[in-house]
Design a protein around this motif. Structure first.
Motif, mmCIF file in Angstrom:
data_model
loop_
_atom_site.group_PDB
_atom_site.id
_atom_site.type_symbol
_atom_site.label_atom_id
_atom_site.label_comp_id
_atom_site.label_asym_id
_atom_site.label_seq_id
_atom_site.Cartn_x
_atom_site.Cartn_y
_atom_site.Cartn_z
ATOM 1 N N TRP A 71 0.863 -1.184 0.000
ATOM 2 C CA TRP A 71 0.000 0.000 0.000
ATOM 3 C C TRP A 71 0.893 1.225 0.000
ATOM 4 O O TRP A 71 1.581 1.516 0.977
ATOM 5 N N CYS A 81 -1.217 -5.988 5.618
ATOM 6 C CA CYS A 81 -1.072 -5.015 4.539
ATOM 7 C C CYS A 81 0.144 -4.117 4.784
ATOM 8 O O CYS A 81 0.018 -3.071 5.442
ATOM 9 N N SER A 83 2.492 -1.162 4.340
ATOM 10 C CA SER A 83 2.236 0.136 3.723
ATOM 11 C C SER A 83 3.422 1.057 3.907
ATOM 12 O O SER A 83 4.273 0.852 4.775
ATOM 13 N N SER A 103 4.778 -2.368 8.202
ATOM 14 C CA SER A 103 4.742 -1.136 7.425
ATOM 15 C C SER A 103 5.888 -0.204 7.795
ATOM 16 O O SER A 103 6.530 -0.346 8.837
ATOM 17 N N SER A 293 -7.538 2.692 8.765
ATOM 18 C CA SER A 293 -6.514 3.706 8.525
ATOM 19 C C SER A 293 -6.820 4.905 9.415
ATOM 20 O O SER A 293 -7.965 5.138 9.790
#
Length: 314
Positions: A71, A81, A83, A103, A293
């Motif tokens: 991401w 995920c 990011s 991330s 988020s």
């Protein structure tokens, strides 16, 4: 910048030939960053878009394989995920949470929290990637102009804005001779003239700037914040084509996975930190509320989105 250390701690950033699935944001910085990422990951493909911190369009292939997603120009609070983003995420330096374990957040990297908000990252994600990948940025080129237009970085680096802070980041983290050379010219009227010409050219090509938050010193130029709606495939194709033309990096429109995207719309809120947390730690709140988020924009407030579950197919 410790490139080898960053590649070890965040292997998704290391140039390779793996088939990464990229989800990007909706503005110029996001598209530039995604294009530069794809340049150094030639088998990566665009698998989705996250727009307005509320709307997620994700191809079914990505929903079924989140560990392959990356991401870009986003801060995602989901353990599967990875990011890359630069919002302020910590209220205090000792805040602990698991959703960002894989991330990289540039403010967290430097220990910037709400108490040190004036030291927050002042550039775009694309500037970090350009330094990380040691990407050449020719002086006076359309590429250089477009990079400094992203996130209004050319304004943030002027003396009436956050020049001192940007200088520290360029000296201590984003060490890149081409970025430094441009930074040294940001206060000059000639640099603003060039940026004004770039904006005029973009307007003639049909691009429109968004809401203006700050203006340049000499000509009072706005930041020309370009955004694209993921559902507007024509607009996305035009913007990604322009980015490719100016930079020589991959055209994102030609690297989008085929298929019908799954659309998830979350609920975005902006509230005071005291109201949001209600005595809980930040990590406890993120987990209990299923936050996908969030960002801490200052003034004791928090923007956050719930109700998005990218692992689901419908």
């Amino acid at each position: 910048m410790d490139r080898d250390g960053l590649f070890r701690s965040h292997p998704f950033l290391k140039p390779d030939h793996q088939e990464h699935l990229v989800v990007c944001g909706d503005d110029l910085d996001a598209l530039l960053s995604a294009a530069l990422f794809l340049r150094h990951h030639p088998r990566a493909r665009i698998a989705g878009f996250y727009s307005g911190f509320r709307d997620l369009l994700l191809m079914p292939e990505a929903a079924g394989d989140l560990e392959r997603t990356v991401w870009i120009d986003l801060d995602i609070s989901h353990p599967a995920c990875p990011s890359l983003g630069h919002h302020v995420l910590k209220a205090r330096r000792d805040d602990v949470f698991t959703g960002h374990g894989t991330s990289l957040n540039l403010n967290t990297l430097r220990g910037v929290d709400m108490a040190h908000f004036r030291d927050k990252y002042p550039l775009g994600t694309v500037h970090f990637l350009a330094a990380l990948y040691e990407e050449p940025i020719p002086e006076g080129s359309g590429m250089e102009g477009l990079l400094w237009l992203a996130d209004s970085a050319f304004i943030s680096g002027q003396s009436h804005q956050y020049r001192e802070n940007m200088g520290r980041w360029l000296e201590e983290v984003l060490v890149h001779p081409d970025l430094r050379r441009a930074f040294d010219r940001l206060d000059e009227p000639a640099f603003e003239e060039g940026m004004g010409g770039l904006m005029d050219g973009l307007r003639r090509s049909g691009f429109r700037g968004g809401r203006v938050q700050s203006r340049s010193y000499h000509r009072a130029l706005g930041g020309f914040s370009i955004k694209v709606k993921p559902t507007d495939l024509g607009g996305f194709a035009r913007l990604s084509g322009m980015v490719a033309e100016f930079t020589g990096w991959p055209d994102l429109a030609g690297r989008v996975l085929r298929g019908e995207a799954i659309h998830s719309r979350g609920r975005r809120r902006r509230e005071s930190m005291a109201t949001v947390l209600g005595g809980r730690s930040l990590g406890e709140f993120l987990g209990a509320e299923g936050v996908f988020s969030y960002a801490l924009p200052g003034l004791g407030e928090m923007n956050y989105t719930t109700g998005i579950h990218p692992e689901k197919r419908g």
